[in-house]
Write an enzyme that holds these catalytic residues in place. Structure first.
Site, PDB file in Angstrom:
ATOM      1  N   TYR A 144       0.802  -1.202  -0.146  1.00 34.22           N
ATOM      2  CA  TYR A 144       0.034   0.061   0.000  1.00 34.22           C
ATOM      3  C   TYR A 144       1.035   1.197  -0.109  1.00 34.22           C
ATOM      4  O   TYR A 144       1.641   1.418   1.030  1.00 34.22           O
ATOM      5  CB  TYR A 144      -0.840  -0.005   1.147  1.00 34.22           C
ATOM      6  CG  TYR A 144      -1.585   1.235   1.588  1.00 34.22           C
ATOM      7  CD1 TYR A 144      -2.449   1.940   0.622  1.00 34.22           C
ATOM      8  CD2 TYR A 144      -1.568   1.552   2.922  1.00 34.22           C
ATOM      9  CE1 TYR A 144      -2.999   3.047   1.018  1.00 34.22           C
ATOM     10  CE2 TYR A 144      -2.336   2.947   3.202  1.00 34.22           C
ATOM     11  CZ  TYR A 144      -2.876   3.356   2.334  1.00 34.22           C
ATOM     12  OH  TYR A 144      -3.443   4.688   2.627  1.00 34.22           O
ATOM     13  N   ASP A 229      -1.782  -6.403   9.236  1.00 34.14           N
ATOM     14  CA  ASP A 229      -2.647  -5.448   8.944  1.00 34.14           C
ATOM     15  C   ASP A 229      -3.756  -6.151   8.303  1.00 34.14           C
ATOM     16  O   ASP A 229      -3.721  -6.647   7.159  1.00 34.14           O
ATOM     17  CB  ASP A 229      -2.175  -4.444   8.146  1.00 34.14           C
ATOM     18  CG  ASP A 229      -3.236  -3.110   7.637  1.00 34.14           C
ATOM     19  OD1 ASP A 229      -4.286  -3.551   7.736  1.00 34.14           O
ATOM     20  OD2 ASP A 229      -2.950  -1.964   7.514  1.00 34.14           O
ATOM     21  N   ILE A 231      -7.313  -5.308   7.871  1.00 31.94           N
ATOM     22  CA  ILE A 231      -8.476  -4.282   7.630  1.00 31.94           C
ATOM     23  C   ILE A 231      -9.353  -4.970   6.616  1.00 31.94           C
ATOM     24  O   ILE A 231     -10.366  -4.480   6.276  1.00 31.94           O
ATOM     25  CB  ILE A 231      -7.985  -3.014   7.502  1.00 31.94           C
ATOM     26  CG1 ILE A 231      -7.356  -2.817   5.933  1.00 31.94           C
ATOM     27  CG2 ILE A 231      -7.162  -2.447   8.607  1.00 31.94           C
ATOM     28  CD1 ILE A 231      -6.871  -1.593   5.838  1.00 31.94           C
ATOM     29  N   LYS A 271     -12.827  -0.673   5.653  1.00 30.45           N
ATOM     30  CA  LYS A 271     -13.215  -1.486   4.551  1.00 30.45           C
ATOM     31  C   LYS A 271     -14.274  -2.608   4.677  1.00 30.45           C
ATOM     32  O   LYS A 271     -15.100  -2.782   3.836  1.00 30.45           O
ATOM     33  CB  LYS A 271     -11.926  -2.456   4.208  1.00 30.45           C
ATOM     34  CG  LYS A 271     -10.702  -1.312   3.996  1.00 30.45           C
ATOM     35  CD  LYS A 271     -10.688  -0.505   3.042  1.00 30.45           C
ATOM     36  CE  LYS A 271      -9.381   0.472   2.905  1.00 30.45           C
ATOM     37  NZ  LYS A 271      -9.493   1.622   2.063  1.00 30.45           N
TER      38      LYS A 271
END
Length: 472
Positions: A144, A229, A231, A271
Site C-alpha cells: 500500500y 494489518d 483491515i 473496508k
C-alpha cells in the site's frame, strides 16, 4: 523558521498514487454533468452495501438519535468527556465482530484492544511503540503506497522491501525474507519487525498458511515483531478461506508465549463495513506494555463517543452482522467478476485473487518498453487519454513494471461499465497501433535488406521476369 518535519519531503505526497487522485479531483466523472471526466478507480472504498446499513438505521432510529432502548436521551452522557480507553460496550462489540469475521475460530480480549482514529493512526502508533527513529520494518512488495507516509513520515522509521515476484503470484518466500534482512544490515538498519497486509493491498490475495508459518518462524528466529494489518479480513469473497495470524498462534500453541507478545494486529471498519469517514481503527496486542503505551498515544486520535455508541449498537445486532457479512461478500464477488471478465474481453488479465476491493492487473503487454519509464508513460495515457485513475505498480513499490491496482467497489455498476468501454476502446486503439508499428518495422527491414543486396541480384531478378513474360 519552520521545523524540518514540515520542510522535509518524506510524506510521499508526490507519489503517482496521490497525483492520480489530484487529477481526478480536477476533472471528476459524472454520468450527467461530466460524462468525459476521469473515473476514480484508485480509491479502495466499499460502496456496495450502504443500503444494508441505511436499512438498519431506518429500523433502529434510537442510536443515531442518541437515545437508549427506553427511548430516553443519552446525548449529555455521550457529549461529556470520555477517557482514551473507549466505551466498554463498543470494545466488546468490536472484538466479537472480529471473531465473527474469522468464523469464531479465535477469540479476542477487549482489554488487549486499543481504539484509534482509523488504521492509519493504528499503524503509526505501533511504529512509535516498536521502533526508534532509524529502525526498520520489512514489508513484502507490492505494498500500500500510504505506508510510506503512515509508517515513516513522523516516526522516522524506515521501510526495507521484501521483493516478491510474479513468477509465484507475489507470494512471500523464505529466501525473500532473508534477502531483505541482509539488505537492511548492509544499510546499517536495525530490523524491528515485519509488516504484512492480510488480505494483501494491492494484490487482493490472502496469505497462505505456509506464508503465515514462514513469518512466525522468521520473527521467532530473528527475535523481532510482526504486524498483521487485517483491515480487509471481512472482504474475502471466495476460496481459499481466510486465516488470521491469531489462528496460527493458537494452532501452534503459541498464544501464551513471548512470540505471541511480538505479534500485533491492526483492524478497521473502513473496508469491511465501508465506513472510512467514521475513522474507526484498532490495535490488538498481547503485550501489556504495548497496549498501555498505545492507549496513552491514542489520546491524539480518538474515536468520538457518538460514533462508538452507534457502532456498538450495530455490531451487537448479531442477526444483522451475519446477514451483512454474507451479502457484502456476495456483492464483492459479483463486482470482482464483472471487472475481471470485462478486462479479459480486452485481452488484459488479472492476478487470481479472493479478497479486497481491487484487482492486481497485468498490463505488461501494453508497455512501450519493459521499464518503469514505460509504465509511467502508459499510466499517463490511461489517466489523461482514457480517463481512468488507476494506481501504477511502481507507486506500490512493485519490482516489475507493468502491473496496476484497479479498484471496483467504489462506483456504481453503470460507471464500471463505462470504464470497461473506455478500456476496450483503448485496447483496440493500442492493438491497431501495434499492427501498424509492426508493419512499418517490416517495411523498414525489407528496405534495409534491399539496399544491402548487390547490383547483380537486381539485374538477375529483372532478367528472370523478362524470361517469364516471354514464356507467357
Amino acid at each position: 523558521m519552520l521545523s524540518s518535519k514540515v520542510t522535509c519531503n518524506s510524506h510521499g505526497q508526490d507519489s503517482s498514487y496521490f497525483l492520480g487522485w489530484e487529477e481526478y479531483e480536477k476533472n471528476p466523472y459524472d454520468g450527467v454533468k461530466n460524462p468525459n471526466g476521469i473515473i476514480q478507480m484508485g480509491l479502495a472504498e466499499n460502496q456496495l452495501s450502504f443500503d444494508l446499513l441505511e436499512s438498519w438505521l431506518k429500523n433502529n432510529p434510537q442510536p443515531a438519535a442518541f437515545k437508549n432502548h427506553d427511548n430516553q436521551s443519552i446525548f449529555k452522557e455521550l457529549a461529556l468527556f470520555q477517557d482514551y480507553h473507549g466505551l466498554p460496550a463498543f470494545k466488546n462489540a468490536l472484538v466479537k465482530f472480529m471473531s465473527e469475521i474469522r468464523g469464531n475460530t479465535v477469540s479476542f480480549e477487549a482489554n488487549n484492544l486499543v481504539l484509534t482514529a482509523g488504521a492509519t493512526s493504528a499503524n503509526e502508533t505501533l511504529m512509535f511503540c516498536l521502533a526508534n527513529p532509524g529502525d526498520a520494518f520489512l514489508i513484502p512488495t507490492p505494498y500500500y503506497p500510504g505506508f510510506d507516509r503512515d509508517l515513516k513520515w513522523r516516526t522516522g522509521a524506515e521501510i526495507v522491501p521484501i521483493h516478491c515476484s510474479s513468477y509465484n503470484g507475489f507470494r512471500i518466500t523464505k529466501s525473500a525474507l532473508e534477502e531483505a534482512y541482509k539488505q537492511a544490515e548492509k544499510q546499517n538498519l536495525k530490523v524491528k519487525g515485519v509488516l504484512v497486509t492480510n488480505p494483501s493491498n494491492p494484490l487482493g490475495t490472502s496469505l497462505s498458511l505456509h506464508e503465515l508459518d514462514l513469518l512466525v518462524n522468521f520473527i521467532s528466529m530473528k527475535n523481532i515483531h510482526l504486524i498483521s494489518d487485517e483491515i480487509y479480513s471481512g472482504t474475502v469473497f471466495s476460496s481459499p478461506s481466510y486465516t488470521s495470524i491469531m489462528e496460527v498462534l493458537k494452532d501452534r500453541n503459541l498464544m501464551n508465549t513471548e512470540i505471541a507478545k511480538r505479534v500485533h494486529i491492526v483492524y478497521s471498519l473502513s473496508k469491511d463495513l465501508g465506513l472510512p469517514g467514521f475513522r474507526i481503527g484498532a490495535i490488538y496486542s498481547n503485550d501489556e506494555l504495548v497496549v498501555s503505551a498505545a492507549t496513552k498515544m491514542s489520546s491524539f486520535g480518538l474515536i468520538s463517543s457518538q460514533t462508538q455508541h452507534l457502532l456498538s449498537e450495530i455490531l451487537s445486532d448479531k442477526k444483522f452482522t451475519k446477514s451483512y457479512l454474507s451479502e457484502n461478500r456476495r456483492r464483492l464477488k459479483e463486482r470482482h467478476e464483472m471487472l475481471v471478465k470485462g478486462l479479459q474481453k480486452t485481452g488484459i488479465r488479472c492476478l487470481q485473487s479472493n479478497a479486497g476491493l481491487f484487482c492486481w492487473v497485468d498490463m505488461r503487454h501494453l508497455l512501450s518498453s519493459n521499464t518503469f519509464e514505460g509504465e509511467m508513460e502508459l499510466w499517463k495515457k490511461i489517466v489523461y487519454e482514457v480517463g481512468l485513475n488507476i494506481s501504477p505498480g511502481s507507486s506500490c513499490h512493485c519490482s516489475e513494471p507493468g502491473w496496476f491496482r484497479v479498484c471496483f467497489a467504489n462506483m456504481s455498476e453503470e460507471t464500471l461499465n463505462v470504464a470497461m468501454q473506455r478500456v476496450q476502446s483503448f485496447a483496440d486503439c493500442m492493438a491497431k497501433k501495434n499492427i501498424q508499428s509492426r508493419h512499418q518495422q517490416l517495411l523498414q527491414r525489407n528496405s534495409r535488406r534491399s539496399k544491402s543486396l548487390p547490383k547483380w541480384v537486381f539485374e538477375l531478378s529483372f532478367h528472370q521476369r523478362e524470361i517469364t513474360a516471354d514464356e507467357r
